[in-house]
Scaffold this active site. Sequence first.
Site, PDB file in Angstrom:
ATOM      1  N   SER A 165      11.164   0.335  -4.460  1.00 11.96           N
ATOM      2  CA  SER A 165      12.321  -0.231  -3.772  1.00 11.96           C
ATOM      3  C   SER A 165      12.570  -1.350  -4.729  1.00 11.96           C
ATOM      4  CB  SER A 165      12.526  -0.914  -2.440  1.00 11.96           C
ATOM      5  OG  SER A 165      13.336  -1.656  -2.139  1.00 11.96           O
ATOM      6  N   TYR A 178       9.017  -5.030   4.962  1.00 14.25           N
ATOM      7  CA  TYR A 178       9.421  -4.015   4.187  1.00 14.25           C
ATOM      8  C   TYR A 178       8.894  -4.085   2.783  1.00 14.25           C
ATOM      9  CZ  TYR A 178      12.528  -0.479   1.632  1.00 14.25           C
ATOM     10  OH  TYR A 178      13.102   0.446   1.080  1.00 14.25           O
ATOM     11  N   LYS A 182       6.617  -2.071   0.202  1.00 15.82           N
ATOM     12  CA  LYS A 182       7.057  -1.377  -1.236  1.00 15.82           C
ATOM     13  C   LYS A 182       6.098  -2.099  -2.109  1.00 15.82           C
ATOM     14  CE  LYS A 182       9.671   1.605   0.317  1.00 15.82           C
ATOM     15  NZ  LYS A 182       9.461   2.954   0.366  1.00 15.82           N
TER      16      LYS A 182
END
Length: 254
Positions: A165, A178, A182
């Site tokens: 991401s 998150y 990533k």
Amino acid sequence: MLPPVPKTVVSAMNKAAAAASSSKTILITGVSKGLGKALALEMAKRGHTIIGCSRSQDKLDLLQTELTSSSAQTSSPIREIKHLLMKADVRSDGSIAELARLVMESKCLPDIIGTINKNNRIWEVPAEEFDAVIDTNIKGIANILRHFMPHMVEIKKGIIVNMSSGWGRSGAAQVAPYCASKWAIEGMTRSVAKEVPEGMAIVAVSPGVVNTDMLASCFGTSASVYQAPEVWAPKAAAMILNLTPADNGASLTV
């Protein structure tokens, strides 16, 4: 003595054989929705075989029908494409071990091998929510690598694509779990790239900004201004299918 086969027929047969020989078997996790589903349908339309897993059997059943329809659009009539979709949870090592066993039994060794917390400050993210993100995005990929890579390493062939991401390369407020997951995928990919033999590659690919349910949870209604998964999928498929061992260790963006 049989009459010679017309050149036009020979040409068509050669093209069909070439298409079949270049077709790939592609394992996609989280295949039942969002980017995973869009990519699976696009790859099937291009004549490739999909192995997919998800936690939702109902969604897998629906996707099976859609994949069959997409495969019917391929220009390769040389073989019937049989996709393999199974219910599995990437967070569970045992579940992925069973998935790998069934895939190996079916002799469908893949040529190519992809949760977010609710927006909140890190000290306000419940422990179980943090764990769900880490278990899916980090442990899930580790489980896939653990059970599929030995077979690929043995034959020194295969491309592994870890879905990263933009937030795996920069930070953003209120999505720390998150981002952390990533960033971990970027680091894991670069490390594993130093372990694979020649002939293989592992890369981290950021999909860019795509209008998915996950994006909507962060951006709200403004997520609709970004490209839909169906628009993104052809570009992603083209990039992934053109990856070679020379891309090993790369961090790419669709």
